[in-house]
Design an enzyme around this catalytic site. Sequence first.
Site, short mmCIF file in Angstrom:
data_model
loop_
_atom_site.label_atom_id
_atom_site.label_comp_id
_atom_site.label_asym_id
_atom_site.label_seq_id
_atom_site.Cartn_x
_atom_site.Cartn_y
_atom_site.Cartn_z
N CYS A 161 5.37 4.86 8.74
CA CYS A 161 5.77 3.68 7.98
C CYS A 161 6.72 4.07 6.84
CB CYS A 161 4.54 2.97 7.43
SG CYS A 161 3.47 4.09 6.52
N THR A 191 0.32 -9.05 11.74
CA THR A 191 -1.14 -8.96 11.82
C THR A 191 -1.75 -9.16 10.42
OG1 THR A 191 -0.81 -7.28 13.51
CG2 THR A 191 -3.06 -7.59 12.75
N GLU A 213 -1.84 -2.87 3.97
CA GLU A 213 -0.73 -1.90 4.00
C GLU A 213 0.08 -2.20 5.25
OE1 GLU A 213 -0.20 0.04 1.56
OE2 GLU A 213 -2.12 -0.14 0.53
N GLY A 215 -1.34 -1.83 9.17
CA GLY A 215 -0.75 -2.20 10.46
C GLY A 215 0.48 -3.05 10.23
N ASN A 238 -0.10 5.01 14.48
CA ASN A 238 0.94 6.03 14.26
C ASN A 238 0.42 7.33 13.66
OD1 ASN A 238 0.56 4.56 11.83
ND2 ASN A 238 2.53 5.27 11.07
N GLU A 286 -3.73 1.70 -2.21
CA GLU A 286 -4.75 2.67 -1.84
C GLU A 286 -4.51 3.93 -2.67
OE1 GLU A 286 -4.00 2.80 2.52
OE2 GLU A 286 -5.87 1.67 2.70
#
Length: 482
Positions: free
Chosen positions: A282, A230, A248, A226, A150, A461
């Site tokens: 997101c 996943t 994340e 992602g 994205n 992060e």
Amino acid sequence: MLKIENYIGGKLLEPVSGKYIDNYNPATGEVYSLIPDSDETDVEAAARSAKAAFPVWSKMSAEARHDVLMRVSALIERDLDLLAEAESVDNGKPKTLAKKVDIPRAVSNFKFYATAAMHTATEAHETVGQAINYTLRQPLGVVGCISPWNLPLYLFSWKIAPALAAGCCVVAKPSEITPMTAFLLSKICIEAGMPEGVLNIVHGLGAKAGAAIVQNKDVKAISFTGGTRTGEWIAREAAPKFKKLSLELGGKNPNIIFADCDYEETLATTVLSSFSNQGQICLCGSRIFVERPLYEKFKNDFVERVKKLKVGDPLDETTNIGAVVSKPHMEKILSYIDLAQKEGGTILTGGKQIQVEGRCAGGYFVEPTVIENLAHDCRTNQEEIFGPVVTITPFDAEDEVLSYANSVEYGLSATVWTENLSRAHRMAEKIESGIVWVNTWLLRDLRTPFGGMKNSGVGREGGFEALKFFTEEKNVCIKIDY
Ligand code: NAD
């Protein structure tokens, strides 16, 4: 046709298998380049190069690493227009957005971590009368960075830059859906004089190349952004190997609007927080909750504004909404619009695929869509759609809207609009999300911790958090004879 290449040991290489995957331009629906279909052989070569480069890179002074990363940052800045166009063609996002947000942010990511590494400090603990302890932070070694489609270069560099600044060597994989700017970055790294093997970029499918990075025995940590499913798989795979993880993941963020908000600011920003990047950020606020006294007015004005958004060719400077990233993703979004109607939702605007004329006739375009009359706990309001689709729902009380906001499995970000400072604090404290914006959206300071709660992820992060993630902490205890 242009063939993207892997970047391993400082060189641009074909995948060992010689196999490639088609890369689509989502605005035209045409294949315009080929992506290496890398497998574990390519990943092993990348990990070997990274391992060989680590002793020298990790022992270089922070200043010397800073110089390399600053050169990369400067070259990204030099190539702003070219990279923005590449991002737009690969992803479908308006070029104006890539030029204003994606690429400048990649410049900042390298700059920020190049300089941050020169300002790190470490703790010391005195055990009075007996000893002094200090914390030695050593780079982990070879690490894996895996990113989504994205915000391609933006999120790829958000991981790579701190890993390199901390002294790690990297095996990285961009999304196979948007590999182009990562490929251009590998050329920039060569031009910038990045030492061979310090950064390796392997292209390919998640379940093949991505999984091989997670499973590689030399990779000590995985920084992943992602989808939640996943992330789950990576966590299961990495846990028994005791790899460090930063995850994340997805979101379903509430945008809570109280009747005392600054109306114009709220309205204008809500259009952006709903539909920027085709709703594929997101952090987009896909569930809009409006306090009842303001509900009808806000709803009508919002829908009017949304109707004015121009959907079309991402390379046209007047376009607000480009193409969504792929055909399967468009179909997923349309299936959720279908579901919303089956769940009793009323479409106030949008709801359909758009056929753009001319060059983009075969592209994947979806109308910005606003839906009302849905219960907060229906699937449309619980599951991540990740497209230009928002729901709008009235509420009467603070506790009620908090329960709606917190009812989802996710907890990435939230926005609260109110001029009442105490209420803003109360809400911020009770909302289950890693970020709460008050009277703004997407205002980012790179020093702040970034990440999600619940199924939106593990770890943070940003700032020194990311630098710490890429280091091993060692306590050194020195006994002192007084
Ligand atoms: P995805 O999980 O399908 O893919 C992300 C990356 O992981 C890609 O590079 C992919 O190739 C790779 N991958 C897939 N399977 C893998 C496996 N088994 N092992 C290793 N790697 C694998 O996600 P996506 O569709 O590319 O991105 C959209 C998702 O990302 C959304 O859920 C969105 O919310 C989330 N996202 C989260 C943040 C955040 O900061 N929390 C930011 C952006 C996007």
